[in-house]
Design a protein around this motif. Sequence first.
Motif, PDB file in Angstrom:
ATOM      1  N   ALA A  19       0.825  -1.210   0.000  1.00  0.00           N
ATOM      2  CA  ALA A  19       0.000   0.000   0.000  1.00  0.00           C
ATOM      3  C   ALA A  19       0.862   1.264   0.000  1.00  0.00           C
ATOM      4  CB  ALA A  19      -0.935  -0.009   1.204  1.00  0.00           C
ATOM      5  N   LEU A  20       1.926   1.273   0.809  1.00  0.00           N
ATOM      6  CA  LEU A  20       2.806   2.442   0.861  1.00  0.00           C
ATOM      7  C   LEU A  20       3.521   2.654  -0.468  1.00  0.00           C
ATOM      8  CD1 LEU A  20       4.378   2.169   4.433  1.00  0.00           C
ATOM      9  CD2 LEU A  20       2.711   3.841   3.624  1.00  0.00           C
ATOM     10  N   ALA A  21       3.986   1.549  -1.070  1.00  0.00           N
ATOM     11  CA  ALA A  21       4.648   1.662  -2.373  1.00  0.00           C
ATOM     12  C   ALA A  21       3.695   2.255  -3.405  1.00  0.00           C
ATOM     13  CB  ALA A  21       5.148   0.286  -2.826  1.00  0.00           C
ATOM     14  N   ALA A  22       2.431   1.816  -3.365  1.00  0.00           N
ATOM     15  CA  ALA A  22       1.433   2.326  -4.308  1.00  0.00           C
ATOM     16  C   ALA A  22       1.171   3.809  -4.079  1.00  0.00           C
ATOM     17  CB  ALA A  22       0.140   1.535  -4.173  1.00  0.00           C
ATOM     18  N   LEU A  23       1.055   4.199  -2.809  1.00  0.00           N
ATOM     19  CA  LEU A  23       0.808   5.611  -2.490  1.00  0.00           C
ATOM     20  C   LEU A  23       1.936   6.499  -3.000  1.00  0.00           C
ATOM     21  CD1 LEU A  23      -0.666   5.778   1.138  1.00  0.00           C
ATOM     22  CD2 LEU A  23      -1.661   6.744  -0.937  1.00  0.00           C
ATOM     23  N   VAL A  24       3.162   6.096  -2.740  1.00  0.00           N
ATOM     24  CA  VAL A  24       4.312   6.892  -3.172  1.00  0.00           C
ATOM     25  C   VAL A  24       4.360   6.966  -4.694  1.00  0.00           C
ATOM     26  CG1 VAL A  24       6.832   6.990  -3.231  1.00  0.00           C
ATOM     27  CG2 VAL A  24       5.667   6.387  -1.100  1.00  0.00           C
ATOM     28  N   TRP A  25       4.200   5.814  -5.352  1.00  0.00           N
ATOM     29  CA  TRP A  25       4.261   5.751  -6.815  1.00  0.00           C
ATOM     30  C   TRP A  25       3.177   6.618  -7.447  1.00  0.00           C
ATOM     31  CZ3 TRP A  25       4.412   0.396  -9.745  1.00  0.00           C
ATOM     32  CH2 TRP A  25       4.661   0.624 -11.105  1.00  0.00           C
ATOM     33  N   LEU A  38      -0.567  -3.018  -3.564  1.00  0.00           N
ATOM     34  CA  LEU A  38       0.083  -2.307  -4.664  1.00  0.00           C
ATOM     35  C   LEU A  38      -0.914  -1.931  -5.754  1.00  0.00           C
ATOM     36  CD1 LEU A  38       2.818  -1.347  -5.804  1.00  0.00           C
ATOM     37  CD2 LEU A  38       3.046  -3.591  -6.894  1.00  0.00           C
ATOM     38  N   MET A  39      -1.867  -2.807  -6.039  1.00  0.00           N
ATOM     39  CA  MET A  39      -2.835  -2.567  -7.115  1.00  0.00           C
ATOM     40  C   MET A  39      -3.930  -1.573  -6.734  1.00  0.00           C
ATOM     41  SD  MET A  39      -2.057  -4.390  -9.805  1.00  0.00           S
ATOM     42  CE  MET A  39      -0.327  -4.170  -9.410  1.00  0.00           C
ATOM     43  N   ASN A  40      -4.213  -1.427  -5.440  1.00  0.00           N
ATOM     44  CA  ASN A  40      -5.418  -0.692  -5.036  1.00  0.00           C
ATOM     45  C   ASN A  40      -5.177   0.561  -4.210  1.00  0.00           C
ATOM     46  OD1 ASN A  40      -7.932  -2.541  -5.792  1.00  0.00           O
ATOM     47  ND2 ASN A  40      -6.274  -3.870  -5.121  1.00  0.00           N
ATOM     48  N   ALA A  41      -4.012   0.701  -3.634  1.00  0.00           N
ATOM     49  CA  ALA A  41      -3.793   1.829  -2.722  1.00  0.00           C
ATOM     50  C   ALA A  41      -3.126   3.015  -3.399  1.00  0.00           C
ATOM     51  CB  ALA A  41      -2.958   1.374  -1.518  1.00  0.00           C
TER      52      ALA A  41
END
Length: 422
Positions: A19-25, A305-308
């Motif tokens: 989730a954190l990786a997705a938010l940053v990306w 990763l897909m949703n956050a």
Amino acid sequence: MYRVWTVISTYSLLLISGALAALVWANLSPESYHHFVETPLWTGGPFGVLETHDGVTTRVLTLHFLVNDMLMALFFAIAAKEVWEAVILREGSLRGKKALTPLIATAGGMVGPVLVYLLIAAVSGVFNDISHGWAVPTATDIAFSYLVGRIVFGPGHPAIGFLLLLAIADDAGGLIILATFYPSAPLAPGWLALSFGAAVAVWLLCNWLPLRLDRNRPGRPCSSWVRRVLGAWPYALAGALSWYGFQQAGIHPALGLLPIVPAIPHADRDFGVFAEGERYQTDLLNAMEHALKLPVEWVLLLFGLMNAGVEFSAISAPTFAVLGGLLIGKPLGIFALGWLAAVGLRLGLPRGMGLRDLFVVGCVAAIGFTVALFVAAVAFEPGPHQDAAKMGALLSLACSVVAIATGRILGIQKHDGTIKLS
């Protein structure tokens, strides 16, 4: 309890990492993030999201569909396994009078968030736009709630067992809501015959028939042969057919393995959610669950990763409606109906648990995170409202801070020892 703590901590860390990786990306490079998530893997195959181009409708398997609609079926199968055993087994935690108070409290924990969500939507002037997302704040994340509950109450407090019962029942209600109110395509219920037919067939051929042939025969040779030679493969095949039936029926395919779970041979007792004793069980259902735990942990990392991947600029009315439903509606709903059951109906609370503990349990249960993210992705079409609702689900992790602070303010005493669900 060390093993339990390790399993849940690993699960939580992987999910949060994704989730954190997705938010940053998404906030650094939103275009590349969304391009990655919607990467087409197979066009024109038998499964995937329906897309229409030049009047021709085909299925496109995207990375997002692979994770949310296919791999997440394993996560919901494990959740369904816990619900099934809790309901059906002789010592199941959701059987008998002991389950009545948490079950009634669960109803409050689902109705309360819906009412608050709809109220905030109406006050914000966006009721017609976001009211169909009412189910997002009904979710309770079992693992995160367990982690926070352990911090607040200690592992031996009876409120932990109450919380887990409530979370199991909440998940069961959530599965029903998803299947009933959020179809993934136009409904074609005839396809469900494939799903339930596969479940009945595998139960008859690999469970009922071998046991019948083994009557009065020492060593149960037929059942042993099926277990030793065929193992989990017949159930995997039935699961694939059931999943496909759900997709074609227009019901969210992530729920497609649910009909198969009751068909799998299971133990004759329930050890409880995340129980250490289950790893020593030799029944096929527990063996399959423990074989799936590590893959599901990584599936949840991919799910995060897909949703956050939501931009912070997406925060808007749906964010506050979801957060309000969880932060306000959950505790009040659980406390109100929990009090009605325990005091008004004289069903009582577990020994050693008081009304203060009940309110704090409601605060802990307000952590929606995983399931709330999933429902947000289903309830809304991709766009600003979906992103805003997802942000509310992500920010529900802040409810853990509220729960810990509330526990301190109300003077909750920690109990050490082993948790029991009865």
